[in-house]
Scaffold this motif. Structure first.
Motif, PDB file in Angstrom:
ATOM      1  N   LYS A  36       0.774  -1.152  -0.077  1.00  0.00           N
ATOM      2  CA  LYS A  36       0.019   0.182   0.109  1.00  0.00           C
ATOM      3  C   LYS A  36       0.890   1.413  -0.082  1.00  0.00           C
ATOM      4  O   LYS A  36       0.361   2.251  -0.565  1.00  0.00           O
ATOM      5  N   ALA A  37       1.911   1.172   0.659  1.00  0.00           N
ATOM      6  CA  ALA A  37       2.692   2.487   0.857  1.00  0.00           C
ATOM      7  C   ALA A  37       3.542   2.935  -0.331  1.00  0.00           C
ATOM      8  O   ALA A  37       3.718   4.111  -0.817  1.00  0.00           O
ATOM      9  N   ILE A  38       3.674   1.937  -1.202  1.00  0.00           N
ATOM     10  CA  ILE A  38       4.388   2.543  -2.711  1.00  0.00           C
ATOM     11  C   ILE A  38       3.328   2.632  -3.892  1.00  0.00           C
ATOM     12  O   ILE A  38       3.770   2.724  -4.870  1.00  0.00           O
ATOM     13  N   ALA A  39       1.976   1.982  -3.562  1.00  0.00           N
ATOM     14  CA  ALA A  39       1.186   2.256  -4.747  1.00  0.00           C
ATOM     15  C   ALA A  39       0.805   3.532  -4.909  1.00  0.00           C
ATOM     16  O   ALA A  39       0.502   4.443  -4.064  1.00  0.00           O
ATOM     17  N   GLU A  49      -2.883   0.165  -8.192  1.00  0.00           N
ATOM     18  CA  GLU A  49      -1.969   0.901  -9.236  1.00  0.00           C
ATOM     19  C   GLU A  49      -0.599   1.190  -8.724  1.00  0.00           C
ATOM     20  O   GLU A  49      -0.156   1.849  -7.714  1.00  0.00           O
ATOM     21  N   TYR A  50       0.408   0.968  -9.670  1.00  0.00           N
ATOM     22  CA  TYR A  50       1.816   1.211  -9.360  1.00  0.00           C
ATOM     23  C   TYR A  50       2.554   2.003 -10.378  1.00  0.00           C
ATOM     24  O   TYR A  50       2.414   1.454 -11.671  1.00  0.00           O
ATOM     25  N   ASP A  51       2.932   3.214 -10.293  1.00  0.00           N
ATOM     26  CA  ASP A  51       3.715   3.652 -11.392  1.00  0.00           C
ATOM     27  C   ASP A  51       5.055   3.364 -11.707  1.00  0.00           C
ATOM     28  O   ASP A  51       5.564   2.449 -10.852  1.00  0.00           O
ATOM     29  N   SER A  52       5.399   3.430 -12.938  1.00  0.00           N
ATOM     30  CA  SER A  52       6.718   2.642 -13.389  1.00  0.00           C
ATOM     31  C   SER A  52       7.803   3.090 -12.522  1.00  0.00           C
ATOM     32  O   SER A  52       8.913   2.180 -12.244  1.00  0.00           O
TER      33      SER A  52
END
Length: 97
Positions: A36-39, A49-52
């Motif tokens: 969740k922290a890096i999403a 969703e995860y940015d490149s």
């Protein structure tokens, strides 16, 4: 975890992301909060969703949780549709459905 990429955004299927449980396993809850922290976007009723820009961090995190052996491989591996060309950065933690 079922995954796909749309417009340089990695999407993890909403049914496959870990769930936080108040009295649940410390490892599973830590895994939930780390993902969740890096999403970029998380919602209970939508794909995460995860940015490149965070794919390297995601790869390292998935590898660390895989190596811990507390979670099974289906929980820490990204599963892409067969026709996808998996980006090199995600290949160590990905496979095809």
């Amino acid at each position: 975890m079922r995954a796909r990429i749309e417009q340089q955004i990695l999407l993890i299927h909403q049914d496959d992301v870990p769930q936080y449980k108040k009295n649940g396993s410390v490892v599973r809850n830590s895994y939930f909060w780390a993902l969740k922290a890096i999403a970029a976007q998380t919602n209970r009723f939508r794909d995460w969703e995860y940015d490149s820009e965070v794919w390297l961090a995601l790869q390292r995190m998935l590898l660390a949780f895989t190596e811990s052996s507390y979670l099974n491989l289906r929980e820490t591996q990204l599963e892409f549709p067969a026709e996808y060309d998996i980006p090199a950065i995600l290949k160590p933690v990905a496979t095809w459905e």
